[in-house]
Enzyme design. Structure first.
Site: not given
Length: 277
Positions: A19, A66, A70, A107, A135, A137, A222, A245
Protein backbone atom coordinates in the site's frame (compact mmCIF):
# COMPACT_ATOMS: atom_id res chain seq x y z
CA UNK A 1 -10.43 11.34 24.50
CA UNK A 2 -8.04 13.96 25.82
CA UNK A 3 -6.45 16.45 23.44
CA UNK A 4 -2.97 15.22 24.37
CA UNK A 5 -3.39 11.94 22.49
CA UNK A 6 -1.61 11.82 19.15
CA UNK A 7 -4.16 10.86 16.46
CA UNK A 8 -3.41 7.56 14.71
CA UNK A 9 -4.77 6.10 11.47
CA UNK A 10 -4.04 2.99 9.40
CA UNK A 11 -4.77 1.00 6.30
CA UNK A 12 -6.14 -2.48 7.00
CA UNK A 13 -6.03 -5.28 4.46
CA UNK A 14 -4.43 -8.61 3.60
CA UNK A 15 -1.93 -8.27 2.02
CA UNK A 16 -1.16 -4.62 2.80
CA UNK A 17 2.63 -4.22 2.54
CA UNK A 18 2.32 -2.87 -1.03
CA UNK A 19 0.00 0.00 0.00
CA UNK A 20 1.09 3.53 -0.86
CA UNK A 21 -1.35 5.05 1.65
CA UNK A 22 1.19 5.29 4.53
CA UNK A 23 3.62 7.33 2.38
CA UNK A 24 0.74 9.54 1.26
CA UNK A 25 -0.85 10.29 4.65
CA UNK A 26 2.47 10.69 6.45
CA UNK A 27 3.55 13.17 3.75
CA UNK A 28 0.39 15.22 4.37
CA UNK A 29 0.86 15.09 8.15
CA UNK A 30 4.41 16.39 7.70
CA UNK A 31 3.68 19.19 5.19
CA UNK A 32 0.74 20.40 7.29
CA UNK A 33 2.79 20.29 10.50
CA UNK A 34 0.29 17.99 12.20
CA UNK A 35 0.92 15.43 14.95
CA UNK A 36 -0.09 11.90 14.00
CA UNK A 37 0.98 8.66 12.37
CA UNK A 38 -0.47 6.39 9.68
CA UNK A 39 0.58 2.74 9.50
CA UNK A 40 -0.14 -0.44 7.50
CA UNK A 41 -1.88 -3.28 9.37
CA UNK A 42 -2.33 -6.81 8.03
CA UNK A 43 -5.50 -8.24 9.60
CA UNK A 44 -7.28 -11.52 8.85
CA UNK A 45 -11.03 -11.50 8.24
CA UNK A 46 -11.84 -13.42 11.44
CA UNK A 47 -10.01 -10.78 13.52
CA UNK A 48 -11.40 -7.74 11.72
CA UNK A 49 -14.25 -6.82 14.06
CA UNK A 50 -12.14 -7.31 17.22
CA UNK A 51 -9.40 -5.09 15.78
CA UNK A 52 -11.84 -2.37 14.65
CA UNK A 53 -13.56 -2.25 18.06
CA UNK A 54 -10.18 -2.05 19.84
CA UNK A 55 -8.41 0.60 17.74
CA UNK A 56 -10.39 3.64 19.02
CA UNK A 57 -9.31 2.76 22.58
CA UNK A 58 -5.69 3.06 21.39
CA UNK A 59 -6.05 6.56 19.96
CA UNK A 60 -7.01 5.68 16.38
CA UNK A 61 -9.31 8.22 14.71
CA UNK A 62 -10.03 6.07 11.66
CA UNK A 63 -8.74 3.60 9.09
CA UNK A 64 -8.73 2.88 5.40
CA UNK A 65 -9.99 -0.55 4.39
CA UNK A 66 -8.62 -2.40 1.38
CA UNK A 67 -8.92 -5.87 -0.17
CA UNK A 68 -10.36 -8.24 1.02
CA UNK A 69 -12.34 -6.40 3.73
CA UNK A 70 -14.24 -3.66 1.84
CA UNK A 71 -17.57 -5.52 1.82
CA UNK A 72 -17.18 -7.19 5.21
CA UNK A 73 -16.82 -3.87 7.08
CA UNK A 74 -20.38 -2.94 6.13
CA UNK A 75 -21.56 -5.75 8.46
CA UNK A 76 -19.47 -4.28 11.31
CA UNK A 77 -20.05 -0.52 10.93
CA UNK A 78 -22.72 1.23 13.03
CA UNK A 79 -23.39 3.94 10.44
CA UNK A 80 -23.01 3.68 6.65
CA UNK A 81 -23.18 6.52 4.12
CA UNK A 82 -25.59 6.30 1.18
CA UNK A 83 -22.73 6.06 -1.29
CA UNK A 84 -21.09 3.17 0.57
CA UNK A 85 -24.47 1.40 0.64
CA UNK A 86 -24.97 1.99 -3.09
CA UNK A 87 -21.47 0.74 -3.97
CA UNK A 88 -21.74 -2.17 -1.51
CA UNK A 89 -18.29 -1.54 -0.04
CA UNK A 90 -16.44 0.89 2.23
CA UNK A 91 -12.85 2.10 2.02
CA UNK A 92 -12.89 4.65 4.84
CA UNK A 93 -13.92 4.29 8.49
CA UNK A 94 -14.26 7.16 10.95
CA UNK A 95 -14.15 6.32 14.65
CA UNK A 96 -16.58 8.77 16.22
CA UNK A 97 -16.34 10.32 19.67
CA UNK A 98 -19.51 8.45 20.73
CA UNK A 99 -17.83 5.11 19.96
CA UNK A 100 -19.69 4.42 16.74
CA UNK A 101 -17.90 3.27 13.56
CA UNK A 102 -18.91 5.33 10.52
CA UNK A 103 -18.29 3.71 7.09
CA UNK A 104 -17.90 5.67 3.85
CA UNK A 105 -16.70 5.03 0.30
CA UNK A 106 -14.54 7.74 -1.26
CA UNK A 107 -13.39 5.70 -4.29
CA UNK A 108 -15.92 7.35 -6.64
CA UNK A 109 -14.97 10.77 -5.32
CA UNK A 110 -11.30 9.93 -5.96
CA UNK A 111 -12.03 8.66 -9.47
CA UNK A 112 -14.00 11.77 -10.57
CA UNK A 113 -11.57 14.26 -9.01
CA UNK A 114 -8.60 12.50 -10.64
CA UNK A 115 -10.22 12.91 -14.06
CA UNK A 116 -11.29 16.51 -13.42
CA UNK A 117 -7.77 17.45 -12.30
CA UNK A 118 -5.96 15.73 -15.17
CA UNK A 119 -8.51 16.16 -17.99
CA UNK A 120 -10.05 19.57 -17.16
CA UNK A 121 -12.00 19.74 -20.45
CA UNK A 122 -13.78 16.42 -19.78
CA UNK A 123 -17.53 16.63 -20.41
CA UNK A 124 -19.18 13.52 -18.97
CA UNK A 125 -22.60 14.35 -20.41
CA UNK A 126 -21.29 14.58 -24.00
CA UNK A 127 -21.50 10.85 -24.72
CA UNK A 128 -21.40 7.27 -23.43
CA UNK A 129 -18.77 5.78 -21.13
CA UNK A 130 -17.24 2.34 -21.64
CA UNK A 131 -16.10 0.39 -18.58
CA UNK A 132 -13.95 -2.74 -18.53
CA UNK A 133 -14.51 -4.83 -15.41
CA UNK A 134 -17.35 -5.22 -12.92
CA UNK A 135 -15.70 -5.60 -9.50
CA UNK A 136 -15.82 -3.30 -6.47
CA UNK A 137 -13.87 -0.51 -8.17
CA UNK A 138 -16.22 -0.65 -11.17
CA UNK A 139 -19.21 -0.16 -8.85
CA UNK A 140 -17.67 3.03 -7.45
CA UNK A 141 -16.85 4.26 -10.97
CA UNK A 142 -20.37 3.52 -12.28
CA UNK A 143 -22.02 5.31 -9.35
CA UNK A 144 -19.86 8.41 -9.79
CA UNK A 145 -20.22 8.52 -13.60
CA UNK A 146 -24.01 8.33 -13.35
CA UNK A 147 -23.89 11.08 -10.73
CA UNK A 148 -21.69 13.20 -13.06
CA UNK A 149 -24.34 12.99 -15.79
CA UNK A 150 -22.99 10.33 -18.19
CA UNK A 151 -26.00 9.45 -20.40
CA UNK A 152 -25.13 5.77 -20.95
CA UNK A 153 -22.59 3.28 -19.65
CA UNK A 154 -21.46 0.26 -21.66
CA UNK A 155 -19.90 -2.34 -19.40
CA UNK A 156 -18.06 -5.56 -20.14
CA UNK A 157 -16.54 -8.14 -17.81
CA UNK A 158 -14.85 -11.49 -18.36
CA UNK A 159 -17.58 -13.05 -16.17
CA UNK A 160 -20.74 -11.61 -17.72
CA UNK A 161 -22.97 -12.33 -14.71
CA UNK A 162 -21.02 -9.77 -12.62
CA UNK A 163 -21.67 -7.05 -15.20
CA UNK A 164 -25.35 -8.03 -15.24
CA UNK A 165 -25.44 -7.67 -11.45
CA UNK A 166 -24.27 -4.07 -11.85
CA UNK A 167 -27.00 -3.40 -14.39
CA UNK A 168 -29.56 -4.86 -11.99
CA UNK A 169 -28.33 -2.53 -9.23
CA UNK A 170 -27.74 0.67 -11.23
CA UNK A 171 -30.48 0.49 -13.85
CA UNK A 172 -31.28 1.12 -17.48
CA UNK A 173 -28.47 3.57 -18.28
CA UNK A 174 -26.16 0.50 -18.19
CA UNK A 175 -25.78 -1.85 -21.15
CA UNK A 176 -23.87 -5.13 -20.76
CA UNK A 177 -21.56 -6.15 -23.62
CA UNK A 178 -19.98 -9.61 -24.05
CA UNK A 179 -16.24 -9.63 -23.23
CA UNK A 180 -15.37 -10.86 -26.75
CA UNK A 181 -17.17 -7.77 -28.10
CA UNK A 182 -15.62 -5.33 -25.58
CA UNK A 183 -13.59 -3.53 -28.27
CA UNK A 184 -16.83 -2.54 -30.01
CA UNK A 185 -17.92 -0.49 -26.95
CA UNK A 186 -15.19 2.06 -27.67
CA UNK A 187 -16.56 3.40 -30.97
CA UNK A 188 -18.82 6.07 -29.46
CA UNK A 189 -17.34 6.33 -25.95
CA UNK A 190 -16.07 9.73 -24.81
CA UNK A 191 -14.95 8.22 -21.48
CA UNK A 192 -13.17 4.83 -21.25
CA UNK A 193 -12.12 3.24 -17.96
CA UNK A 194 -10.22 0.03 -17.22
CA UNK A 195 -11.22 -1.09 -13.72
CA UNK A 196 -9.69 -4.58 -14.08
CA UNK A 197 -6.23 -5.60 -12.86
CA UNK A 198 -5.28 -6.63 -16.41
CA UNK A 199 -2.11 -4.84 -17.47
CA UNK A 200 -0.84 -4.49 -13.92
CA UNK A 201 2.71 -5.64 -13.09
CA UNK A 202 2.50 -9.40 -12.53
CA UNK A 203 -0.96 -9.76 -14.14
CA UNK A 204 -1.94 -10.82 -17.67
CA UNK A 205 -2.14 -8.06 -20.31
CA UNK A 206 -5.41 -6.36 -21.27
CA UNK A 207 -6.14 -7.87 -24.69
CA UNK A 208 -9.17 -5.80 -25.72
CA UNK A 209 -8.65 -4.33 -29.23
CA UNK A 210 -8.43 -0.54 -28.97
CA UNK A 211 -8.72 0.43 -32.64
CA UNK A 212 -12.23 1.82 -32.00
CA UNK A 213 -10.98 4.51 -29.58
CA UNK A 214 -11.97 8.04 -30.58
CA UNK A 215 -9.25 10.72 -30.67
CA UNK A 216 -9.98 13.14 -27.83
CA UNK A 217 -11.71 10.53 -25.66
CA UNK A 218 -10.69 10.57 -21.98
CA UNK A 219 -9.09 7.20 -21.19
CA UNK A 220 -8.37 6.22 -17.59
CA UNK A 221 -6.72 3.10 -16.17
CA UNK A 222 -7.21 2.44 -12.45
CA UNK A 223 -3.97 0.41 -12.50
CA UNK A 224 -1.01 2.55 -11.38
CA UNK A 225 1.79 -0.04 -11.40
CA UNK A 226 3.06 0.66 -14.05
CA UNK A 227 1.98 4.31 -14.14
CA UNK A 228 1.60 4.21 -17.92
CA UNK A 229 0.08 0.86 -18.78
CA UNK A 230 0.13 -0.57 -22.30
CA UNK A 231 -3.58 0.37 -22.49
CA UNK A 232 -2.77 4.05 -21.77
CA UNK A 233 0.26 4.07 -24.08
CA UNK A 234 -1.85 2.79 -26.99
CA UNK A 235 -4.67 5.23 -26.21
CA UNK A 236 -2.19 8.12 -26.16
CA UNK A 237 -0.85 7.10 -29.58
CA UNK A 238 -4.41 7.22 -30.89
CA UNK A 239 -4.87 10.82 -29.77
CA UNK A 240 -6.80 10.18 -26.56
CA UNK A 241 -6.43 12.22 -23.38
CA UNK A 242 -4.98 9.71 -20.89
CA UNK A 243 -5.29 9.78 -17.09
CA UNK A 244 -3.29 7.33 -14.96
CA UNK A 245 -4.60 5.54 -11.89
CA UNK A 246 -2.41 7.08 -9.21
CA UNK A 247 -4.54 10.22 -8.94
CA UNK A 248 -7.59 8.20 -7.86
CA UNK A 249 -5.60 6.83 -4.91
CA UNK A 250 -4.47 10.36 -3.99
CA UNK A 251 -7.89 11.99 -4.31
CA UNK A 252 -9.84 9.24 -2.49
CA UNK A 253 -7.57 9.88 0.51
CA UNK A 254 -8.44 13.60 0.76
CA UNK A 255 -11.86 13.34 2.50
CA UNK A 256 -10.54 10.67 4.89
CA UNK A 257 -7.51 12.74 5.92
CA UNK A 258 -9.71 15.79 6.43
CA UNK A 259 -12.15 13.86 8.65
CA UNK A 260 -9.38 12.31 10.75
CA UNK A 261 -6.87 15.13 11.09
CA UNK A 262 -8.98 18.27 10.56
CA UNK A 263 -7.09 19.72 7.55
CA UNK A 264 -7.97 19.36 3.86
CA UNK A 265 -4.75 18.28 2.08
CA UNK A 266 -3.61 19.32 -1.41
CA UNK A 267 -3.11 16.84 -4.22
CA UNK A 268 -0.08 18.30 -6.01
CA UNK A 269 3.16 17.15 -7.63
CA UNK A 270 4.81 16.72 -4.19
CA UNK A 271 1.91 14.44 -3.18
CA UNK A 272 2.42 12.29 -6.28
CA UNK A 273 6.16 12.13 -5.60
CA UNK A 274 5.56 11.06 -1.99
CA UNK A 275 3.23 8.23 -3.08
CA UNK A 276 5.76 7.01 -5.64
CA UNK A 277 8.72 6.90 -3.23
Amino acid sequence: MSNTRIPLAAVIGSPVAHSKSPQLHNHWLKVNGLPGFYIPMEVDTEDLETVLRTLPKMGFVGVNITIPHKEKVLEIADLITDRATLIGAANTLIFRQDGKIHADNTDGYGFINNIRQNAPNWEPASGPAAILGAGGAARAVVASLLDAGVPEILISNRTKVRAEALRADFGKRLTVVDWVQAGNMLDDAVTVVNTTSLGMIGKPPLRVPLDGLRPGAVVNDLVYAPLKTQFLAEAEEMGCHIVDGLGMLLHQAVPAFERWFGVRPEVDSATRAAALR
